[in-house]
Design an enzyme around this catalytic site. Structure first.
Site, PDB file in Angstrom:
ATOM      1  N   ASP A  32     -27.926  46.095  23.631  1.00 53.20           N
ATOM      2  CA  ASP A  32     -27.159  47.342  23.696  1.00 53.20           C
ATOM      3  C   ASP A  32     -26.931  47.865  22.290  1.00 53.20           C
ATOM      4  O   ASP A  32     -26.214  47.242  21.500  1.00 53.20           O
ATOM      5  CB  ASP A  32     -25.814  47.087  24.382  1.00 53.20           C
ATOM      6  CG  ASP A  32     -25.995  46.881  25.874  1.00 53.20           C
ATOM      7  OD1 ASP A  32     -26.556  47.771  26.522  1.00 53.20           O
ATOM      8  OD2 ASP A  32     -25.588  45.811  26.381  1.00 53.20           O
ATOM      9  N   ASP A 172     -27.367  49.001  35.293  1.00 55.18           N
ATOM     10  CA  ASP A 172     -26.618  48.406  34.177  1.00 55.18           C
ATOM     11  C   ASP A 172     -25.148  48.780  34.265  1.00 55.18           C
ATOM     12  O   ASP A 172     -24.795  49.964  34.208  1.00 55.18           O
ATOM     13  CB  ASP A 172     -27.232  48.917  32.867  1.00 55.18           C
ATOM     14  CG  ASP A 172     -26.590  48.348  31.616  1.00 55.18           C
ATOM     15  OD1 ASP A 172     -25.677  47.501  31.719  1.00 55.18           O
ATOM     16  OD2 ASP A 172     -27.017  48.758  30.513  1.00 55.18           O
TER      17      ASP A 172
HETATM   18  C1  DX5 Z   1     -22.626  49.197  28.628  1.00 52.90           C
HETATM   19  C2  DX5 Z   1     -23.877  48.442  28.360  1.00 52.90           C
HETATM   20  C3  DX5 Z   1     -24.106  47.292  29.248  1.00 52.90           C
HETATM   21  C4  DX5 Z   1     -23.033  46.220  29.204  1.00 52.90           C
HETATM   22  C5  DX5 Z   1     -22.955  45.619  30.559  1.00 52.90           C
HETATM   23  O1  DX5 Z   1     -22.646  50.409  27.985  1.00 52.90           O
HETATM   24  O2  DX5 Z   1     -25.003  49.281  28.513  1.00 52.90           O
HETATM   25  O3  DX5 Z   1     -25.389  46.707  29.081  1.00 52.90           O
HETATM   26  O4  DX5 Z   1     -23.269  45.210  28.258  1.00 52.90           O
HETATM   27  O5  DX5 Z   1     -21.846  44.829  30.600  1.00 52.90           O
HETATM   28  P1  DX5 Z   1     -21.172  44.413  31.987  1.00 52.90           P
HETATM   29  O6  DX5 Z   1     -22.205  43.628  32.753  1.00 52.90           O
HETATM   30  O7  DX5 Z   1     -20.012  43.594  31.542  1.00 52.90           O
HETATM   31  O8  DX5 Z   1     -20.777  45.675  32.690  1.00 52.90           O
HETATM   32 ZN    ZN Z   2     -27.012  48.262  28.461  1.00 50.48          ZN
END
Ligand code: DX5
Ligand code: ZN
Length: 209
Positions: A32, A172
């Site tokens: 990310d 995601d």
């Molecule tokens: C949020 C990111 C995600 C995040 C997901 O903007 O794109 O990839 O790390 O985290 P969780 O699984 O905790 O929602």
């Molecule tokens: Zn992400």
């Protein structure tokens, strides 16, 4: 269903923890990348990302949450990732960015925020290797899954069947052992805090069940 593990909120020491995560039953390492402009939060520089991930072996899935898309593509292309995904909302010349990534020989993805409709990106679908449906507002981990995302995944699935497109459907945000079941039409699930907030191995086993 493939699992892309996001290490956004991984514990310290990050490099060792990530090395361990990489050794488990996951398909991709999801990076990310946030610039503090397109989203409020800011993650590492390219050099820092390179340093933290240099011992990983799984293919990399880069999620750019940035405004200056081309600058970050040039940097992250050096990692030879499987996919580079940028946000549809971040650029005006969507087709030119798609071609730019393709010419680098990297899988190209576009991502849509929870408020962006599938209809807005339909014309780009034939050219994509991946479409990333954000099931939370991009910018941070640990948020609750937005149920409306399921409809988008199903729309993209139906369109792919009908038109014979080749993209992978990725989801995601807010994925855990319950919400993953609702996304059964997706090909790849990005999972962050559900894995990093418990025993990684056990979390992955529950996701696979
Ligand atoms: C949020 C990111 C995600 C995040 C997901 O903007 O794109 O990839 O790390 O985290 P969780 O699984 O905790 O929602
Ligand atoms: Zn992400």
């Amino acid at each position: 269903m493939k699992i892309a593990a996001s290490f956004l909120d991984i514990k310290e020491p990050k490099m060792e923890e990530l090395k361990y995560l990489d050794s488990l039953d996951i398909d991709y390492i999801h990076l990310d990348v946030m610039d503090g402009i397109f989203v409020e939060n800011k993650t590492y520089t390219y050099e820092e990302f390179y340093d933290i991930t240099r011992f990983t072996t799984k293919p990399k899935d880069i999620h750019l949450m940035v405004s200056d898309v081309k600058k970050y593509i040039d940097e992250f292309a050096q990692m030879k990732p499987k996919f580079i995904t940028f946000h549809y909302e971040a650029v005006s010349e969507v087709s030119s960015v798609i071609n730019y990534i393709k010419e680098l020989g990297i899988g190209v993805g576009i991502s849509i925020k929870p408020t962006t409709d599938v209809s807005e990106v339909v014309k780009y679908l034939p050219y994509l290797d991946l479409i990333l449906v954000m099931s939370v507002e991009p910018g941070r981990g640990g948020q609750a899954f937005i149920e409306e995302s399921i409809k988008k995944i199903e729309q993209l699935y139906t369109l792919r069947e009908k038109e014979n497109y080749h993209y992978q459907i990725e989801v995601d945000g807010g994925i855990n052992n319950e919400t993953i079941k609702k996304c059964n039409k997706a090909d790849i699930c990005v999972v962050g805090s559900y894995i990093t907030r418990q025993d990684y191995k056990e979390a992955i086993r529950k996701l696979r069940d």
